[in-house]
Design a protein around this motif. Structure first.
Motif, short mmCIF file in Angstrom:
data_model
loop_
_atom_site.label_atom_id
_atom_site.label_comp_id
_atom_site.label_asym_id
_atom_site.label_seq_id
_atom_site.Cartn_x
_atom_site.Cartn_y
_atom_site.Cartn_z
N LEU A 170 0.81 -1.22 0.00
CA LEU A 170 0.00 0.00 0.00
C LEU A 170 0.85 1.27 0.00
N LEU A 171 2.16 1.13 0.07
CA LEU A 171 3.05 2.29 0.12
C LEU A 171 2.93 3.07 -1.19
N PRO A 172 2.58 4.37 -1.14
CA PRO A 172 2.42 5.14 -2.39
C PRO A 172 3.72 5.21 -3.18
N ARG A 173 3.57 5.22 -4.51
CA ARG A 173 4.73 5.32 -5.40
C ARG A 173 4.52 6.47 -6.38
N CYS A 174 5.64 7.08 -6.77
CA CYS A 174 5.58 8.21 -7.69
C CYS A 174 5.13 7.74 -9.08
N GLU A 175 4.22 8.49 -9.68
CA GLU A 175 3.71 8.13 -11.01
C GLU A 175 4.77 8.32 -12.09
N ASN A 176 5.76 9.18 -11.81
CA ASN A 176 6.77 9.49 -12.81
C ASN A 176 8.00 8.59 -12.71
N CYS A 177 8.63 8.52 -11.51
CA CYS A 177 9.90 7.78 -11.40
C CYS A 177 9.76 6.48 -10.60
N TYR A 178 8.57 6.21 -10.08
CA TYR A 178 8.25 4.98 -9.33
C TYR A 178 8.98 4.88 -7.98
N ALA A 179 9.54 5.99 -7.51
CA ALA A 179 10.14 5.98 -6.17
C ALA A 179 9.05 5.82 -5.13
N TYR A 180 9.43 5.33 -3.95
CA TYR A 180 8.48 5.12 -2.87
C TYR A 180 8.35 6.38 -2.02
N PHE A 181 7.16 6.59 -1.48
CA PHE A 181 6.92 7.68 -0.54
C PHE A 181 7.87 7.54 0.64
N ASN A 182 8.40 8.68 1.14
CA ASN A 182 9.35 8.63 2.26
C ASN A 182 9.27 9.92 3.07
N THR A 183 10.01 9.97 4.15
CA THR A 183 9.93 11.12 5.08
C THR A 183 10.42 12.43 4.46
N TYR A 184 11.15 12.38 3.34
CA TYR A 184 11.64 13.60 2.70
C TYR A 184 10.61 14.20 1.73
N CYS A 185 9.50 13.48 1.51
CA CYS A 185 8.46 13.97 0.60
C CYS A 185 7.59 15.01 1.30
N GLU A 186 7.20 16.04 0.56
CA GLU A 186 6.25 17.02 1.10
C GLU A 186 4.85 16.44 0.99
N LEU A 187 4.11 16.49 2.10
CA LEU A 187 2.78 15.86 2.16
C LEU A 187 1.74 16.90 2.56
#
Length: 745
Positions: free
Chosen positions: A49-66
């Motif tokens: 269920l971990l969100p992934r970036c639609e562009n580069c497929y990276a995983y959501f992480n603590t450095y992402c702005e939410l």
């Protein structure tokens, strides 16, 4: 997951990277339980269920702005929407691992019914070379006895033998029964019968729990194949003596096909231990070992270039079959004859296995290595993926893996233990480099998907009830580490953040690659020239050498020891030691080609601090067995004499040496007592190693000290040409100084 970069602050752009002379990259040890600072990951569930970036497929992480409905990818900056499920999940951030840490380990759902999951047991198959000696077989039996002690009781174990025939053992009845399938002599031949028809796989694979004694009984029946056992058509006849009959290639091909049919059903992981006493010389995969002898006779050809590449793609192709079949192959070669490990190595390293080489049976650590290898935790069916922010990208990747045929920067690792280390170097996408805004720092994300088998005692209470009490359970997990790096404003900042051990790791990988592609001479020149260019660029950056008033003559003294930068100071010694290492010895210097291939395989999987010891051993001195005098000495006789300590301890990774000098007080206990500081240090180092180091005790003046003195490498000079003279490290620095001056003219 331990991650170490060559520089703690990344170069700002390609010009800065070029000007620094430092390799830019990192090493990753994905299955180690903690990171490089000793911190554990935050564990969680619902990895799918971990969100992934639609562009580069990276995983959501603590450095992402939410924000409430969306998140910005920290790697590429893309704005991604959140599903209603994710919005609900992130409304309580303290319940989600990915909101609490940038180092997480999440459980993934398994495919298949729970019953299949529980019953998929680890499978181990021993393939033993019978075209061998009694001593070889005794050592192999000891190793397999050690393996049986280390294996979980629920494991399945199969015993196979190979010579001019392939033997399959059924140990589930009252007495061991062996079924033999003859291996055709022709390199293009095929087995006359499928192994499944000779013996059903589940008859061959016996539960260790109930059949350990019978497996032991079967091992005792193993005898070397004699000429009486061989048909007249087997092997090669040479002056009336029958040679050959080691059908290793055909045996491995057949066993992989045999096991592969049940992958994902009977077993989740299979490991094959191949015990080899010489080169395969019979049937498919046979190797022509005459090329080794011909190198001495044929001076026209560069022996180093001729002996490093494989002579047949057979074993590289077989590795791809092993990966598809979910089988990891470990090769244990116990031989001092030329076996052409250059061709065989692919079967082990690309299937996630290990390659071990023992030159004789007398002091071999094979049983200890076997037990150690199987006692430590390991993951299987692993996928490793490294992503970066948009300004840069991974260049080369190094290590024992199988690259994904479809996706870039995706590596498959059939079996990965807590020591296995991989390396990457980086390139800029363009000349622009990194933005100077603090909000857009370089990012690296490493995702490691893996499977583990958990013993009943490792499961939680609810899992234990649901998983048929007492049985092992399989878990699929996703480990993610996201790292943010700073950028260096100038070369001084960059040099201050250098990690010399990681630089050495990348250099070793690059030198091995150059040796394989261009020959050892090219590998040596690459290393020598790299140090010359680094030294020149360092001196130029710090303005230690300058041109006189527009003329072509230089002023100033070349600082070849990097006296103004502590982080760079170890590098000249490390390069000097690497040039002295058998890895880069010339053929005419007497290095065995198989030993060099073994070192390539060993060094290319070592964690940086272990590799440092293997290249430049750590020498410590003790005033008594209970009191350390100095923690570190240079590897020279002068260091020993000026120190004045009576006891020295040398850690060369594969060998540990305790040396009592000839001037040591006779009242000092020799060998060191079991309860002293020196012994406890030795025991701790032994426990931490991925292989069993040999312990050698030497008393100066009474024992032969050559085994210790050969590690005092600073007494022997190696120039960039590889010519050895009586000079040492000092003259090596003089040579580098001259080369720097020529380079800067």
């Amino acid at each position: 997951m331990a991650v170490r970069a060559t520089v703690s602050q990344f170069p700002n752009d390609s010009d800065a990277q070029e000007a620094s002379g430092i390799p830019w990259g990192l090493t990753v040890t994905p299955f180690t339980a903690k990171d490089e600072n000793g911190r554990s990951p935050v564990y969680g569930s619902d990895g799918h269920l971990l969100p992934r970036c639609e562009n580069c497929y990276a995983y959501f992480n603590t450095y992402c702005e939410l924000d409430q409905w969306a998140w910005n990818c920290s790697l590429c900056g893309t704005l991604n929407g959140l599903s209603s499920q994710a919005i609900a999940r992130y409304s309580n951030p303290h319940s989600c691992a990915e909101m609490m840490s940038s180092f997480i380990d999440l459980e993934l759902p398994l495919e298949g019914s729970e019953e299949e999951i529980v019953h998929a047991r680890p499978v181990y198959v021993a393939a033993v070379d019978l075209s061998s000696s009694e001593e070889f077989l005794e050592l192999t039996k000891s190793a397999l006895q050690a393996a049986l002690e280390a294996l979980a009781p629920e494991s399945l174990f199969g015993l196979a033998t190979f010579s001019h025939k392939l033997g399959l053992y059924d140990v589930q009845g009252p007495i061991p029964v062996v079924k033999n399938v003859f291996i055709p002599q022709d390199a293009e031949g095929t087995l006359p019968i499928e192994l499944e028809d000779a013996m059903p796989l589940l008859q061959f694979l016996a539960p260790v729990e109930t059949c350990k004694d019978r497996i032991t009984s079967a091992l005792e029946t193993l005898k070397p194949t004699t000429s009486w056992d061989r048909t007249p058509g087997t092997g090669q006849e040479l002056d009336g003596v029958l040679m050959g009959g080691r059908g290793f290639g055909a045996a491995m091909e057949a066993l992989l096909s045999y096991l592969g049919s049940e992958y994902g059903n009977t077993f989740a992981l299979a490991r094959v231990f191949a015990f080899l006493s010489g080169p395969p010389d019979h049937g498919p995969g046979q190797l022509d070992t005459r090329r080794y002898g011909e190198q001495y006779a044929n001076r026209e050809e560069d022996a180093d270039r001729a002996l490093l590449p494989e002579q047949t793609p057979f074993y590289k192709d077989l590795a791809a079959v092993a990966v598809q079949a979910g089988v990891c192959v470990d090769i244990f070669a116990v031989t001092n004859e030329y076996t052409d490990l250059a061709s065989l190595k692919f079967l082990s390293i690309e299937s996630g296995g290990s390659l071990f080489l023992y030159s004789n049976t007398d002091d071999s650590t094979l049983p200890q290595d076997m037990y150690r290898m199987l006692s430590r935790p390991y993951a299987f069916n692993c996928v490793l993926r490294l992503r970066t922010s948009t300004e840069f990208k991974p260049g080369h990747s190094y290590g024992h893996f199988f690259p994904d045929p479809q996706y870039e920067n995706v590596q498959h690792i059939i079996c990965c233990d807590s020591y296995a280390t991989y390396a990457y170097d980086f390139d800029f996408y363009n000349d622009v480099g990194f933005s100077r805004h603090a909000s857009e720092q370089p990012m690296v994300q490493i995702a490691f998907q893996y499977t583990v088998v958990l013993a009943p005692e490792e499961l939680s209470g609810s899992e234990l009830v649901s998983s048929s009490r007492g049985k092992h359970s399989i878990k699929r997990r996703l480990r993610i580490r996201t790292l943010q790096y700073g950028t260096a404003r100038n070369l001084n900042e960059l040099y201050d953040g250098v990690d010399p051990e990681v630089v050495l790791s990348l250099l070793v990988h690059k030198v091995i690659l150059a040796s394989l592609e261009e020959g050892v001479r090219e590998g040596r020149m690459l290393l020598h020239d790299w140090l010359v260019i680094l030294t020149a660029q360092y001196n130029e950056a710090l303005k230690l050498i300058q041109y006189k008033n527009g003329s072509s003559s230089l002023t100033g003294q070349v600082d070849v020891t990097f006296s103004q930068c502590p982080q760079l100071q170890p590098l000249p010694r490390l390069v000097f030691a690497l040039l002295r290492n058998p890895l880069l010895h010339f053929h005419e210097e007497g290095v065995h080609p198989d030993y060099r291939i073994y070192l390539q395989c060993l060094f290319s999987a070592l964690e940086p601090s272990f590799l440092h010891r293997a290249i430049y051993p750590v020498l410590t001195s003790y005033s008594t067995p209970d009191k350390q005098a100095y923690p570190r000495h240079s590897l020279s006789r002068a260091a020993l004499l000026t120190c004045g300590s009576p006891i020295f301890f040398l850690d060369a990774f594969t060998t540990l040496i305790v040396f009592y000098s000839c001037t040591a007080d006779p009242s000092l206990p020799f060998p060191p007592p079991q309860d002293c500081l020196l012994r406890s240090t030795i025991n701790k180092l032994k426990q931490e190693r991925c292989i069993t180091p040999k312990l050698v005790l030497v008393r100066g003046g009474q024992d032969d000290a050559t085994v210790f003195e050969r590690y005092l490498i600073e007494e022997q000079d190696v120039g960039g040409t590889g010519l050895t003279s009586v000079m040492g490290f000092v003259s090596f620095l003089e040579d580098i100084t001259q080369s720097v001056l020529e380079y800067m003219k």
